[in-house]
Design an enzyme around this catalytic site. Structure first.
Site, PDB file in Angstrom:
ATOM      1  N   PHE A   1     -10.634  64.222  40.428  1.00 50.47           N
ATOM      2  CA  PHE A   1      -9.367  63.613  40.044  1.00 50.47           C
ATOM      3  C   PHE A   1      -9.580  62.798  38.780  1.00 50.47           C
ATOM      4  CE2 PHE A   1      -7.806  65.044  43.953  1.00 50.47           C
ATOM      5  CZ  PHE A   1      -6.439  64.815  44.036  1.00 50.47           C
TER       6      PHE A   1
ATOM      7  N   CYS B   1       2.389  54.683  33.125  1.00 53.21           N
ATOM      8  CA  CYS B   1       3.469  55.451  33.744  1.00 53.21           C
ATOM      9  C   CYS B   1       4.773  55.094  33.034  1.00 53.21           C
ATOM     10  CB  CYS B   1       3.581  55.123  35.234  1.00 53.21           C
ATOM     11  SG  CYS B   1       4.809  56.117  36.116  1.00 53.21           S
TER      12      CYS B   1
ATOM     13  N   CYS C   1      10.661  53.683  40.035  1.00 57.97           N
ATOM     14  CA  CYS C   1       9.953  54.024  41.273  1.00 57.97           C
ATOM     15  C   CYS C   1       9.401  52.739  41.868  1.00 57.97           C
ATOM     16  CB  CYS C   1       8.820  55.014  40.979  1.00 57.97           C
ATOM     17  SG  CYS C   1       7.863  55.456  42.450  1.00 57.97           S
TER      18      CYS C   1
ATOM     19  N   CYS D   1       5.661  53.044  44.622  1.00 58.94           N
ATOM     20  CA  CYS D   1       4.338  53.518  44.203  1.00 58.94           C
ATOM     21  C   CYS D   1       3.242  52.618  44.774  1.00 58.94           C
ATOM     22  CB  CYS D   1       4.245  53.566  42.684  1.00 58.94           C
ATOM     23  SG  CYS D   1       2.644  54.125  42.072  1.00 58.94           S
ATOM     24  N   ASP D   2       2.187  53.229  45.313  1.00 59.35           N
ATOM     25  CA  ASP D   2       1.078  52.458  45.874  1.00 59.35           C
ATOM     26  C   ASP D   2      -0.238  52.771  45.162  1.00 59.35           C
ATOM     27  OD1 ASP D   2       0.632  55.012  46.783  1.00 59.35           O
ATOM     28  OD2 ASP D   2       0.603  54.505  48.919  1.00 59.35           O
ATOM     29  N   THR D   3      -0.153  53.271  43.935  1.00 53.66           N
ATOM     30  CA  THR D   3      -1.339  53.669  43.179  1.00 53.66           C
ATOM     31  C   THR D   3      -1.658  52.647  42.095  1.00 53.66           C
ATOM     32  OG1 THR D   3      -0.829  56.009  43.548  1.00 53.66           O
ATOM     33  CG2 THR D   3      -2.342  55.489  41.757  1.00 53.66           C
TER      34      THR D   3
ATOM     35  N   GLU E   1      -0.290  66.505  38.766  1.00 54.33           N
ATOM     36  CA  GLU E   1       0.679  65.898  39.673  1.00 54.33           C
ATOM     37  C   GLU E   1       1.556  64.978  38.836  1.00 54.33           C
ATOM     38  OE1 GLU E   1      -1.491  64.011  42.834  1.00 54.33           O
ATOM     39  OE2 GLU E   1      -2.018  65.940  43.751  1.00 54.33           O
TER      40      GLU E   1
ATOM     41  N   HIS F   1      -5.959  62.005  53.167  1.00 53.55           N
ATOM     42  CA  HIS F   1      -7.018  61.150  52.621  1.00 53.55           C
ATOM     43  C   HIS F   1      -6.856  59.705  53.078  1.00 53.55           C
ATOM     44  CE1 HIS F   1      -3.626  61.201  49.862  1.00 53.55           C
ATOM     45  NE2 HIS F   1      -4.040  60.082  49.316  1.00 53.55           N
TER      46      HIS F   1
END
Length: 211
Positions: A25, A31, A46, A49-51, A117, A205
């Site tokens: 990855f 973003c 958004c 988002c949890d990233t 993605e 995951h």
């Protein structure tokens, strides 16, 4: 261009049609739907988002001046004796803010199959082998075809029926992770059973504790 990368890591694809596949990855920083700072979340397009995609300080991250340098950093994460088909997933943040023809060519030259993605607000450049689009409510959708449409569910204003006629090979509902994860999973499973064009995507995951 200079590529700003949050992190590069080797793991298993955790969700979608290719869940379980070994992959490198490459998470780009930045973003176009949220700054990534908690202070700005209320104003973000958004909001769920949890990233973590702010900065270039993650493992393997940094700024890469040349496409070939970034492609080499990606290749270095693939097991030396692993064999199999090399596979890289470009993600973010929003990867199509940075993923360009030069990087696609350089990564292909090292034997990688390329996936992306994306939130779908930017049209993908040519040459990507697997396009996964995850639409977000309130954001324009410019990438209207691809291999996989993976919709976080539920989202008011981004109901599945808005997307099911688009030119994708696979349609998936992914339960929104958070305080209502179990409830969202049941709702997504019920929707898929009632509308069998859709398939359930579970973020494996997170359950098994890998990146």
């Amino acid at each position: 261009m200079t590529y700003a990368v949050k992190e590069i890591f080797y793991t298993l694809q955790g969700e979608g049609m290719r869940a379980g596949r070994p992959a490198v990855f490459c998470r780009f920083a930045g973003c176009n739907l949220w700054t990534g700072r908690e202070a700005d979340r209320a104003e973000a397009v958004c909001k769920f988002c949890d990233t973590e995609f702010v900065g270039t300080d993650g493992a393997g991250g940094g700024k890469f001046e040349r496409a070939g340098d970034l492609a080499a950093a990606i290749a270095a994460k693939w097991p030396a004796d692993g064999g199999g088909s090399r596979y890289v997933v470009f993600t973010g943040g929003e990867p199509l803010l940075q993923l360009d023809e030069a990087l696609i060519i350089a990564t292909h030259a090292l034997g990688f199959e390329i996936a992306v993605e994306t939130n779908g607000t930017i049209e993908a450049p040519a040459g990507i082998d697997w396009i996964c689009v995850s639409p977000k409510a309130g954001a324009p959708l410019e990438q209207k075809r691809g291999n996989e449409l993976k919709l976080v569910y539920p989202q008011a204003g981004a109901e599945p029926e808005r997307f099911q006629t688009l030119a994708f090979e696979h349609f998936l509902l992914q339960p929104m992770w958070g305080e209502r994860t179990a409830e969202n999973m049941r709702a997504a499973a019920r929707y898929c059973m009632e509308h069998p064009r859709w398939r359930l995507s579970v973020q494996t995951h997170k359950w098994i504790g890998i990146p």
